[in-house]
Enzyme design. Structure first.
Site, PDB file in Angstrom:
ATOM      1  CB  THR A  96      -0.874  -0.056   1.157  1.00  0.00           C
ATOM      2  OG1 THR A  96      -2.107  -1.015   1.066  1.00  0.00           O
ATOM      3  CG2 THR A  96      -1.774   1.213   1.377  1.00  0.00           C
ATOM      4  CB  SER A 103       2.309  -8.322   1.168  1.00  0.00           C
ATOM      5  OG  SER A 103       1.643  -8.216   2.051  1.00  0.00           O
ATOM      6  CB  THR A 134       0.704  -4.059   6.466  1.00  0.00           C
ATOM      7  OG1 THR A 134      -0.376  -3.789   5.892  1.00  0.00           O
ATOM      8  CG2 THR A 134       1.532  -2.881   6.492  1.00  0.00           C
ATOM      9  CG  ASP A 135      -2.761  -7.722   4.610  1.00  0.00           C
ATOM     10  OD1 ASP A 135      -3.109  -7.418   5.577  1.00  0.00           O
ATOM     11  OD2 ASP A 135      -3.700  -7.471   3.520  1.00  0.00           O
TER      12      ASP A 135
HETATM   13  N1  GLU Z   1      -2.795  -6.063   1.321  1.00  0.00           N
HETATM   14  C1  GLU Z   1      -1.969  -5.302   1.436  1.00  0.00           C
HETATM   15  C2  GLU Z   1      -0.571  -5.626   1.306  1.00  0.00           C
HETATM   16  O1  GLU Z   1      -0.230  -6.316   2.206  1.00  0.00           O
HETATM   17  C3  GLU Z   1      -2.292  -4.537   2.826  1.00  0.00           C
HETATM   18  C4  GLU Z   1      -2.177  -3.283   2.829  1.00  0.00           C
HETATM   19  C5  GLU Z   1      -0.784  -3.016   2.938  1.00  0.00           C
HETATM   20  O2  GLU Z   1       0.082  -2.975   1.989  1.00  0.00           O
HETATM   21  O3  GLU Z   1      -0.288  -2.728   3.756  1.00  0.00           O
HETATM   22  O4  GLU Z   1       0.095  -5.555   0.449  1.00  0.00           O
END
Ligand code: GLU
Length: 168
Positions: free
Chosen positions: A16, A58, A87-88
């Site tokens: 993100t 991710s 972050t996931d």
């Molecule tokens: N699905 C996203 C990821 O993990 C979650 C948001 C983010 O990037 O933090 O890439």
């Protein structure tokens, strides 16, 4: 320390932090990494180099992608490495990098953002600043810089309901 040993290597993988919002499509895509621009805006005086490894949410990282991140860390001549990451599954990648950091005398810090850096109210500049500080001061090993905290990479998880990282 030589200039090279001092250099901070920033590996970008997507997430993100680098997302763009496409209004017409009502969806997010991962754009050019904002990392170099954020560091330039902050007038970071440390030598640094940004290398894009991939542009992925991710949740879409495959075992091969994660192996490529691990390999990039292993092969880098740098002792200071920051990885921008969604972050996931950030904690999964931290665990995959595992012992390489300490074994090879490298300090590796993973960081991301819960809101895109291109948004005004993003945690991205703060988190990246924390990561750049941690990579210069933390012991060799793997760390996650999120939510104003430096977590050991093997003792952290994302609490998706609360949208924060916590000790695990
Ligand atoms: N699905 C996203 C990821 O993990 C979650 C948001 C983010 O990037 O933090 O890439």
């Amino acid at each position: 320390m030589t200039e090279m040993a001092n250099e901070i290597l920033l590996l970008t993988t997507g997430g993100t932090i680098d997302k763009l919002y496409f209004d017409a499509l009502s969806e997010y895509r991962i754009g050019d990494s904002v990392v170099g621009r954020l560091l330039a805006t902050a007038r970071v005086a440390q030598p640094f180099r940004v290398v894009e490894l991939m542009r992925k949410d991710s949740l879409e990282l495959t075992d091969e992608d994660r192996a490529a991140i691990v390999q990039a860390v292993r092969e880098a001549p740098n002792a200071r490495i920051v990885i921008t990451h969604g972050t996931d599954t950030m904690a999964d990648t931290a665990r995959a990098i595992g012992g390489i950091g300490a074994a090879e005398n490298k300090t590796v810090v993973l960081v991301g953002a819960l809101a895109p850096a291109r948004f005004a109210e993003s945690d991205a500049p703060f988190n990246l600043g924390m990561a750049v500080a941690a990579v210069q001061t933390a012991a060799p090993g793997v760390w996650i810089a999120m939510n104003g905290t430096i977590f050991p990479g093997d003792k952290v998880r994302k609490n998706r309901a609360a949208n924060t990282f916590e000790a695990a």
